[in-house]
Design an enzyme around this catalytic site. Structure first.
Site, PDB file in Angstrom:
ATOM      1  CG  ASP A 169      -0.255  -0.210   2.542  1.00 28.17           C
ATOM      2  OD1 ASP A 169       0.935   0.152   2.667  1.00 28.17           O
ATOM      3  OD2 ASP A 169      -0.917  -0.731   3.455  1.00 28.17           O
ATOM      4  CG  HIS A 223       3.752 -10.166  -0.616  1.00 26.73           C
ATOM      5  ND1 HIS A 223       3.000 -10.399   0.508  1.00 26.73           N
ATOM      6  CD2 HIS A 223       4.582 -11.234  -0.720  1.00 26.73           C
ATOM      7  CE1 HIS A 223       3.371 -11.560   1.066  1.00 26.73           C
ATOM      8  NE2 HIS A 223       4.325 -12.082   0.338  1.00 26.73           N
ATOM      9  CB  CYS A 258      10.667  -3.747 -21.393  1.00 29.93           C
ATOM     10  SG  CYS A 258       9.428  -2.462 -21.204  1.00 29.93           S
TER      11      CYS A 258
HETATM   12 ZN    ZN Z   1       7.495  -3.328 -22.073  1.00 29.12          ZN
END
Ligand code: ZN
Length: 253
Positions: free
Chosen positions: A109, A126, A137
């Site tokens: 958060d 996480h 990319c």
């Molecule tokens: Zn990309």
């Protein structure tokens, strides 16, 4: 030892923090509930009604990606304005004092950064849901951009210019854990002499392994959580009081 009441919990915690050279907090959803962000894993929480979309589904289906983003924006409308709570501010005070070098969190958060931690000192196991990135990319995208593109495309989630899928920068079920964060968390767990596990049920692995790792390495372990955890027996202090109330005395303005 389970603290028998609020005052003894605070006194014991002050002793342990005062005696520590390096304290590392490890936080879970419980520290953010007073900010209005519900614990999605809790009984009756969002995840018991809306099963999370696993990573392989997200990768396999445009409709799963659309649904994932629809849910993200519904959450933004409900919880997007959340501000750091007393627990976040207390930990930020310990960080400013030099006692806490960095923080390990299961939360996505961004509230530790918002409370004053430098982003480089927040180890997010996480990920982070407040921005997005291309899975191929790594290009960063803002949520507002994704939302606008979806609105323009009749709810179809956009792809990156490279052709990769764009996803919130979180780690989904079935997605690989982030290597750099895992390594940093391990380094911190082994470097501290006090680990403060706050607001985590310590049920989600491999994240839950870090408090255990610290304890086995000789650090003191404090568990502050409303419910019992399976590590309570090995903890030096267990506090089952309200997190914000217990940590508020550590806030330095
Ligand atoms: Zn990309």
């Amino acid at each position: 030892m389970i603290a028998p009441d609020l005052n003894s919990a605070i006194a014991s915690l002050q002793d342990l923090v005062g005696g520590a050279k390096v304290a590392v907090p490890f936080t879970g959803a419980g520290i953010s509930t007073e900010c209005g962000i519900p614990d999605f894993r809790s009984p009756g929480g969002l995840w018991t009604k809306n099963k999370p979309i696993p990573f392989d589904e997200f990768m396999a289906s445009q409709e799963a990606r659309n649904e994932s983003w629809r849910r993200r924006f519904a959450m933004a409308d409900e919880f997007g304005g959340a501000q750091p709570g007393r627990g976040h501010r207390a930990l930020a005070s310990l960080y400013r004092s030099g006692k806490v070098p960095a923080i390990i969190t299961q939360n996505i958060d961004n509230l530790h950064q918002a409370s004053g931690f430098s982003p480089k000192d927040v180890v997010e196991l996480h990920g982070n849901t407040t921005f997005a990135s291309c899975l191929d990319c790594g290009e960063r995208y803002e949520l507002s951009w994704v939302r606008q593109r979806m609105d323009e495309a009749n709810g179809c989630a956009p792809d990156c210019a490279c052709g990769g899928f764009i996803k919130t920068a979180t780690i989904s079920f079935g997605q690989a854990m982030p290597d750099a964060a895992m390594q940093r968390a391990q380094d911190l767990a082994l470097a501290c002499d006090l680990l403060l596990a706050i607001g985590s049920s310590l049920l989600v692995w491999p994240a839950a392994g870090f408090p255990l790792m610290a304890k086995r390495n000789g650090a003191r372990l404090v568990i502050i959580n409303r419910e019992a955890t399976e590590f309570d027996d090995i903890a030096d202090l267990v506090v089952r009081q309200d997190i914000g109330t217990v940590l508020a005395p550590f806030i330095v303005h």
